[in-house]
Design an enzyme around this catalytic site. Structure first.
Site, PDB file in Angstrom:
ATOM      1  N   LEU A 197       0.858  -1.183   0.000  1.00 17.45           N
ATOM      2  CA  LEU A 197       0.000   0.000   0.000  1.00 17.45           C
ATOM      3  C   LEU A 197       0.895   1.234   0.000  1.00 17.45           C
ATOM      4  O   LEU A 197       1.844   1.319   0.786  1.00 17.45           O
ATOM      5  CB  LEU A 197      -0.900   0.030   1.244  1.00 17.45           C
ATOM      6  N   ASP A 198       0.619   2.187  -0.884  1.00 20.43           N
ATOM      7  CA  ASP A 198       1.397   3.418  -0.942  1.00 20.43           C
ATOM      8  C   ASP A 198       1.206   4.223   0.352  1.00 20.43           C
ATOM      9  O   ASP A 198       0.215   4.038   1.072  1.00 20.43           O
ATOM     10  CB  ASP A 198       0.959   4.269  -2.139  1.00 20.43           C
ATOM     11  N   PRO A 199       2.125   5.152   0.642  1.00 21.96           N
ATOM     12  CA  PRO A 199       2.009   5.939   1.880  1.00 21.96           C
ATOM     13  C   PRO A 199       0.665   6.637   2.048  1.00 21.96           C
ATOM     14  O   PRO A 199       0.142   6.730   3.159  1.00 21.96           O
ATOM     15  CB  PRO A 199       3.153   6.950   1.745  1.00 21.96           C
ATOM     16  N   MET A 200       0.079   7.145   0.954  1.00 18.86           N
ATOM     17  CA  MET A 200      -1.174   7.870   1.067  1.00 18.86           C
ATOM     18  C   MET A 200      -2.397   6.960   1.100  1.00 18.86           C
ATOM     19  O   MET A 200      -3.528   7.429   1.248  1.00 18.86           O
ATOM     20  CB  MET A 200      -1.321   8.868  -0.083  1.00 18.86           C
ATOM     21  N   ALA A 201      -2.185   5.643   0.952  1.00 18.55           N
ATOM     22  CA  ALA A 201      -3.293   4.689   1.025  1.00 18.55           C
ATOM     23  C   ALA A 201      -3.407   4.140   2.440  1.00 18.55           C
ATOM     24  O   ALA A 201      -2.472   4.208   3.234  1.00 18.55           O
ATOM     25  CB  ALA A 201      -3.069   3.550   0.034  1.00 18.55           C
TER      26      ALA A 201
END
Length: 280
Positions: free
Chosen positions: A62-66
């Site tokens: 999961l990306d940091p903003m997810a």
């Protein structure tokens, strides 16, 4: 609720990853809260002089903003990682129209800005009309800022260097099983910038944080009263599907550009967000 595990070790953990954290940071925080998961139990049982670290990996980045479900594998279960990575997944995401970025989400530099006030009912009708086009098997290009390797380097390397036009962007087959438009409404640009500034500012690592925040703040300075239209969609997709690419596609078809401001993985195979372990 904040929780920690106090029972015997589990082979698989369903941990909720919040915004601004990388999966690795979540794993480290979990181990800090749960000492029994720090060292290999077999080494402890054998009174090994220097016990080895217990490996905890994750299946499905999961990306940091997810945020949302992060499936973590403990010890020997990491050998079965591929079985977990191929789970189908469900997401719920929110995107704003009028701004697009080079990453397709707020963790990117704005590249196109069109802040005309849109008609909510018109946008809703147009998205509902394109839902069927989004469903089914399709070839999806990797986003420019993704980790797939091209010519020996991650694709994001070529994007950061401004050399995307020198490489062939790969694509893969994905399957979109279901698309549900939950709502279309409006939000002040100021609110969006304030929230993303906090979330990006709390993110560690080299993600161009200050440059991104500065660009968004400049947009706000030139458009202090701007109102953005946003849409909220739920998805059921095959493994490896990039949700931000679907958002980008919707924005392009509408002609306004779109940026994901919230991405929540609500299910990965049998692991649901309502069963996740909240550790922050």
């Amino acid at each position: 609720p904040n929780e920690t595990l106090t029972t015997e070790l589990k082979a698989v953990l369903n941990i909720y990853k919040p915004v601004s954290y990388t999966p690795l940071q979540v794993v480290r925080h979990f181990k800090k809260l749960n000492p029994s998961y720090q060292l290999r139990p077999d080494d402890i049982a054998k009174n090994r002089k220097t016990p080895r670290n217990l490996k905890i990996g994750y299946a499905g980045r999961l990306d940091p903003m997810a945020r949302g479900v992060l499936v973590c594998l403990v010890g020997a279960e990491n050998k079965n990682r591929v079985d977990y990575e191929f789970f189908d997944k469900e997401y719920r995401f929110v995107s704003v129209l009028g701004v697009s970025t080079d990453t397709y989400d707020v963790m990117g530099l704005p590249r196109c800005v069109c802040l005309d006030l849109l008609d909510v009912n018109d946008v809703k009708a147009r998205i509902e009309a394109m839902v069927d086009e989004l469903i089914g098997k399709q070839d999806q290009y990797y986003p420019p800022f993704s980790s797939v390797r091209v010519n020996g380097k991650p694709l994001f390397h070529w994007a950061r260097e401004g050399l995307l036009d020198t490489v062939e962007i790969p694509k893969k087959e994905v399957n979109v099983f279901k698309v549900v438009l939950n709502s279309v409404d409006q939000i002040e640009l100021r609110t969006v910038v304030e929230e993303l500034s906090i979330n990006i500012g709390n993110t560690t690592g080299k993600f161009r944080q200050q440059e991104i925040i500065s660009e968004w703040e400049q947009i706000l300075a030139h458009n202090p009263s701007a109102i953005l239209t946003r849409f909220d969609i739920s998805l059921h997709v095959s493994h490896g599907t990039y949700v931000r690419s679907i958002s980008e596609e919707i924005g392009n078809k509408l002609g306004f550009g779109a940026t994901v401001v919230d991405l929540n993985r609500t299910r990965a195979g049998p692991f649901k967000i309502e069963d996740s372990l909240f550790i922050y």
